[in-house]
Design a protein around this motif. Structure first.
Motif, short mmCIF file in Angstrom:
data_model
loop_
_atom_site.label_atom_id
_atom_site.label_comp_id
_atom_site.label_asym_id
_atom_site.label_seq_id
_atom_site.Cartn_x
_atom_site.Cartn_y
_atom_site.Cartn_z
N THR A 154 -8.54 11.58 -3.61
CA THR A 154 -9.65 12.34 -3.02
C THR A 154 -10.94 11.92 -3.71
N GLU A 155 -12.05 12.31 -3.12
CA GLU A 155 -13.34 11.99 -3.73
C GLU A 155 -13.47 12.65 -5.10
N ASP A 156 -12.95 13.87 -5.24
CA ASP A 156 -12.97 14.56 -6.54
C ASP A 156 -12.16 13.79 -7.58
N GLU A 157 -11.02 13.25 -7.18
CA GLU A 157 -10.19 12.48 -8.11
C GLU A 157 -10.88 11.18 -8.51
N LEU A 158 -11.56 10.56 -7.56
CA LEU A 158 -12.31 9.34 -7.88
C LEU A 158 -13.47 9.66 -8.81
N ASP A 159 -14.14 10.79 -8.59
CA ASP A 159 -15.21 11.21 -9.49
C ASP A 159 -14.68 11.45 -10.90
N ALA A 206 -6.55 0.58 -7.82
CA ALA A 206 -5.55 0.26 -6.82
C ALA A 206 -5.21 1.53 -6.06
N ARG A 207 -4.99 1.41 -4.77
CA ARG A 207 -4.62 2.53 -3.91
C ARG A 207 -5.67 3.65 -3.92
N ALA A 208 -6.92 3.27 -4.02
CA ALA A 208 -8.01 4.25 -4.05
C ALA A 208 -8.02 5.14 -2.82
N GLU A 209 -7.56 4.61 -1.69
CA GLU A 209 -7.56 5.40 -0.46
C GLU A 209 -6.62 6.61 -0.54
N GLU A 210 -5.73 6.63 -1.54
CA GLU A 210 -4.81 7.76 -1.70
C GLU A 210 -5.44 8.89 -2.53
N GLU A 243 -12.28 -5.24 13.24
CA GLU A 243 -11.56 -4.00 13.45
C GLU A 243 -12.00 -2.94 12.46
N THR A 244 -11.88 -1.70 12.90
CA THR A 244 -12.16 -0.58 12.02
C THR A 244 -10.98 -0.43 11.07
N THR A 245 -11.27 -0.23 9.80
CA THR A 245 -10.22 -0.04 8.81
C THR A 245 -10.27 1.38 8.28
N GLU A 246 -9.25 1.74 7.55
CA GLU A 246 -9.23 3.05 6.90
C GLU A 246 -10.12 3.04 5.66
N ARG A 247 -10.39 1.86 5.12
CA ARG A 247 -11.17 1.74 3.90
C ARG A 247 -12.65 1.87 4.21
N THR A 248 -13.39 2.43 3.28
CA THR A 248 -14.83 2.62 3.48
C THR A 248 -15.61 2.21 2.23
N ASP A 249 -15.08 1.28 1.46
CA ASP A 249 -15.68 0.90 0.18
C ASP A 249 -17.14 0.47 0.32
N LEU A 250 -17.41 -0.45 1.22
CA LEU A 250 -18.79 -0.92 1.42
C LEU A 250 -19.64 0.18 2.03
N SER A 251 -19.11 0.86 3.02
CA SER A 251 -19.85 1.96 3.65
C SER A 251 -20.27 2.99 2.61
N SER A 286 -9.84 -1.95 -4.54
CA SER A 286 -11.13 -1.26 -4.53
C SER A 286 -11.73 -1.21 -5.91
N GLU A 287 -13.02 -1.17 -5.96
CA GLU A 287 -13.71 -0.95 -7.23
C GLU A 287 -14.87 0.00 -6.99
N ARG A 288 -15.23 0.69 -8.03
CA ARG A 288 -16.34 1.64 -7.98
C ARG A 288 -17.32 1.26 -9.06
N TRP A 289 -18.60 1.31 -8.71
CA TRP A 289 -19.67 1.03 -9.65
C TRP A 289 -20.37 2.31 -10.00
N ASP A 290 -20.85 2.42 -11.24
CA ASP A 290 -21.67 3.57 -11.59
C ASP A 290 -23.04 3.40 -10.96
N GLU A 291 -23.86 4.44 -11.04
CA GLU A 291 -25.15 4.43 -10.35
C GLU A 291 -26.11 3.37 -10.88
N ARG A 292 -25.91 2.90 -12.11
CA ARG A 292 -26.80 1.88 -12.66
C ARG A 292 -26.27 0.47 -12.41
#
Length: 139
Positions: free
Chosen positions: A115-120, A109-113, A5-13, A95-101
């Protein structure tokens, strides 16, 4: 939720799309590179169309362990980064985020809430903390 199923999350994408950009890889090149290091005789495990759907966040099946290893090798990232991103996207785990290296990761937690600017901004804060830590260690 089934893995198909399609999810709202796009971590891998997001991880795959962003890393492709960092490495300057196109979809065809990435597809050709997606060879599982534990089973190289199987050849590439992704087709261009599937990767296109994945990077656009369209419905795709959850990847197998071999596909995740192949993506990790092709994207020059630790396999655990792909495993956790897939777990977040397809099974709703934290969810987790990796730096470019691939050297620094944040668990969010609750990363989907956010924005991309807030995650940055969280990424920037983590980099500040790591620089301060390195300076203290050098003293």
């Amino acid at each position: 939720m089934s893995a198909e199923e399609t999810t709202e999350r796009t971590d891998l994408s997001d991880l795959v799309r962003n890393r492709m950009g960092e490495l300057g890889l196109g979809l065809r090149t990435l597809a050709d590179l997606t060879v599982d290091p534990e089973d190289p005789d199987a050849g590439p495990l992704y087709k261009r169309g599937t990767l296109d759907n994945l990077t656009k966040g369209h419905g795709v099946k959850a990847p197998t362990e071999g596909q995740l290893r192949a993506l990790a090798a092709a994207l020059q990232l630790p396999p655990v980064a792909l495993q956790r991103a897939a777990s977040a996207q397809f099974f709703g785990l934290v969810s987790e985020r990796w730096d470019e290296r691939g050297a620094l990761r944040l668990f969010v937690a609750r990363a989907e809430e956010l924005t991309e600017d807030e995650l940055d901004e969280l990424d920037e804060l983590a980099q500040i903390v790591m620089r301060r830590r390195a300076r203290k260690a050098d003293r």
